[in-house]
Design an enzyme around this catalytic site. Structure first.
Site, PDB file in Angstrom:
ATOM      1  N   GLY A  12       0.784  -1.232   0.000  1.00 54.63           N
ATOM      2  CA  GLY A  12       0.000   0.000   0.000  1.00 54.63           C
ATOM      3  C   GLY A  12       0.814   1.279   0.000  1.00 54.63           C
ATOM      4  O   GLY A  12       0.302   2.339   0.377  1.00 54.63           O
ATOM      5  N   SER A  13       2.059   1.227  -0.467  1.00 58.18           N
ATOM      6  CA  SER A  13       2.856   2.466  -0.461  1.00 58.18           C
ATOM      7  C   SER A  13       2.354   3.441  -1.518  1.00 58.18           C
ATOM      8  O   SER A  13       2.454   4.663  -1.335  1.00 58.18           O
ATOM      9  CB  SER A  13       4.344   2.175  -0.635  1.00 58.18           C
ATOM     10  N   ARG A  91      -4.536  -8.834  -9.257  1.00 61.53           N
ATOM     11  CA  ARG A  91      -5.454  -9.695 -10.016  1.00 61.53           C
ATOM     12  C   ARG A  91      -5.800  -9.026 -11.329  1.00 61.53           C
ATOM     13  O   ARG A  91      -5.870  -7.801 -11.407  1.00 61.53           O
ATOM     14  CB  ARG A  91      -6.754  -9.915  -9.236  1.00 61.53           C
ATOM     15  N   ASN A 107      -4.062   1.926 -13.784  1.00 60.98           N
ATOM     16  CA  ASN A 107      -3.138   0.995 -13.117  1.00 60.98           C
ATOM     17  C   ASN A 107      -1.735   1.584 -13.141  1.00 60.98           C
ATOM     18  O   ASN A 107      -1.401   2.378 -14.022  1.00 60.98           O
ATOM     19  CB  ASN A 107      -3.140  -0.349 -13.865  1.00 60.98           C
ATOM     20  N   HIS A 109       2.254   0.170 -13.215  1.00 60.99           N
ATOM     21  CA  HIS A 109       3.014  -1.056 -13.440  1.00 60.99           C
ATOM     22  C   HIS A 109       4.514  -0.745 -13.337  1.00 60.99           C
ATOM     23  O   HIS A 109       4.971   0.265 -13.867  1.00 60.99           O
ATOM     24  CB  HIS A 109       2.684  -1.621 -14.828  1.00 60.99           C
ATOM     25  N   ASP A 141      -7.327  -1.963 -19.994  1.00 67.20           N
ATOM     26  CA  ASP A 141      -8.234  -2.654 -20.906  1.00 67.20           C
ATOM     27  C   ASP A 141      -8.189  -4.142 -20.556  1.00 67.20           C
ATOM     28  O   ASP A 141      -7.617  -4.525 -19.533  1.00 67.20           O
ATOM     29  CB  ASP A 141      -7.889  -2.353 -22.377  1.00 67.20           C
ATOM     30  N   ASP A 145      -1.761  -5.478 -18.841  1.00 75.52           N
ATOM     31  CA  ASP A 145      -0.916  -4.270 -18.873  1.00 75.52           C
ATOM     32  C   ASP A 145      -0.782  -3.690 -20.283  1.00 75.52           C
ATOM     33  O   ASP A 145       0.289  -3.215 -20.673  1.00 75.52           O
ATOM     34  CB  ASP A 145       0.482  -4.591 -18.287  1.00 75.52           C
TER      35      ASP A 145
HETATM   36  C1  GAR Z   1       4.178  -1.447  -7.132  1.00 72.27           C
HETATM   37  O1  GAR Z   1       5.542  -1.521  -7.520  1.00 72.27           O
HETATM   38  C2  GAR Z   1       3.294  -1.604  -8.349  1.00 72.27           C
HETATM   39  O2  GAR Z   1       3.801  -1.002  -9.503  1.00 72.27           O
HETATM   40  C3  GAR Z   1       3.263  -3.089  -8.484  1.00 72.27           C
HETATM   41  O3  GAR Z   1       3.177  -3.582  -7.178  1.00 72.27           O
HETATM   42  C4  GAR Z   1       3.795  -2.665  -6.297  1.00 72.27           C
HETATM   43  C5  GAR Z   1       2.803  -2.317  -5.213  1.00 72.27           C
HETATM   44  O4  GAR Z   1       3.427  -1.615  -4.181  1.00 72.27           O
HETATM   45  N1  GAR Z   1       2.158  -3.509  -9.274  1.00 72.27           N
HETATM   46  C6  GAR Z   1       2.174  -4.559 -10.079  1.00 72.27           C
HETATM   47  O5  GAR Z   1       3.141  -5.276 -10.200  1.00 72.27           O
HETATM   48  C7  GAR Z   1       0.883  -4.795 -10.842  1.00 72.27           C
HETATM   49  N2  GAR Z   1       0.989  -5.940 -11.659  1.00 72.27           N
HETATM   50  P1  GAR Z   1       2.549  -0.929  -3.044  1.00 72.27           P
HETATM   51  O6  GAR Z   1       1.552  -1.983  -2.536  1.00 72.27           O
HETATM   52  O7  GAR Z   1       3.532  -0.544  -1.983  1.00 72.27           O
HETATM   53  O8  GAR Z   1       1.845   0.261  -3.646  1.00 72.27           O
END
Ligand code: GAR
Length: 203
Positions: A12-13, A91, A107, A109, A141, A145
């Site tokens: 959740g950062s 997901r 999103n 990524h 979409d 990604d």
């Molecule tokens: C982030 O690096 C985000 O880009 C990635 O997960 C991390 C979540 O960090 N997302 C993915 O890989 C989506 N497929 P967070 O929970 O600290 O925000």
């Protein structure tokens, strides 16, 4: 004020960075609800410090993906969410959900798409031997990604990088990029034309 709903599975950062940007006056949105699919997620623990509705919708409590996604969509609708913000949501959302929020799902990524989509993007970049990677904010979409790109930021891949070191450098860039992308959306400055997202200047 645009009402956003945040879906997150883990630490959740990025949600924290969004909250911080709101509190600092850099982002004028209201977080209507935070939903995690993971009852153990740290993101839910963070939320005890804030007066923002948060809840877990656990995939294991639903017999089908559609029922699970319907429960998320219902919660977002109850909270009058206008933009769905995926922040470490692990997901893939089906057509069923995407149709309900057409053009209204974002999103982030941890790579420069279209390189390294899917899971473990930072590890993919290291293993490939890329010299730069970064992060991408995009509309969602039905592909993995693949939606129209809103903003990207590059970071270097260093010779002594571990996956964790690279992931930290990337997520630091994410924390700046995501609030900026959300601000552009909320100011009505994003226009999608096919694959391209045009950003209009501030009036
Ligand atoms: C982030 O690096 C985000 O880009 C990635 O997960 C991390 C979540 O960090 N997302 C993915 O890989 C989506 N497929 P967070 O929970 O600290 O925000």
């Amino acid at each position: 004020k645009t009402v956003i709903g945040v879906l997150a599975s883990g630490r959740g950062s990025n949600l924290q960075a969004i909250i911080d940007a709101i509190q600092a006056g850099r982002l004028d949105v209201k977080i209507g609800v935070v939903i995690s699919d993971n009852p153990e997620a740290n993101v839910l623990k963070r939320m005890v410090n804030y007066d923002i509705p948060s809840l877990c919708i656990d995939r294991r409590q639903f017999s089908s993906r559609q029922d699970f996604e319907a429960a998320i969509a219902e919660e977002l609708n109850i909270r009058h969410v206008e933009l769905v913000v995926l922040a470490g949501f692990m997901r893939i959302l089906s057509r069923y959900f995407i149709d309900r929020f057409e053009g209204k799902i974002m999103n982030i990524h941890p790579s420069l798409l279209p390189s390294f989509p899917g899971e473990n993007a930072q590890q993919q970049a290291l293993e490939y031997g890329a010299k730069v990677s970064g992060c991408t904010v995009h509309f969602v979409d039905e592909g993995m990604d693949t939606g129209p790109i809103i903003l990207q930021e590059a970071v270097p891949v260093l010779e002594d990088d571990t996956v964790e070191a690279l992931a930290d450098r990337i997520v630091h860039a994410e924390h700046i990029l995501y609030p900026r992308a959300l601000a552009l959306y909320c100011e009505g400055r994003l226009t999608v034309a096919g694959r391209r997202v045009y950003i209009t200047d501030k009036e």
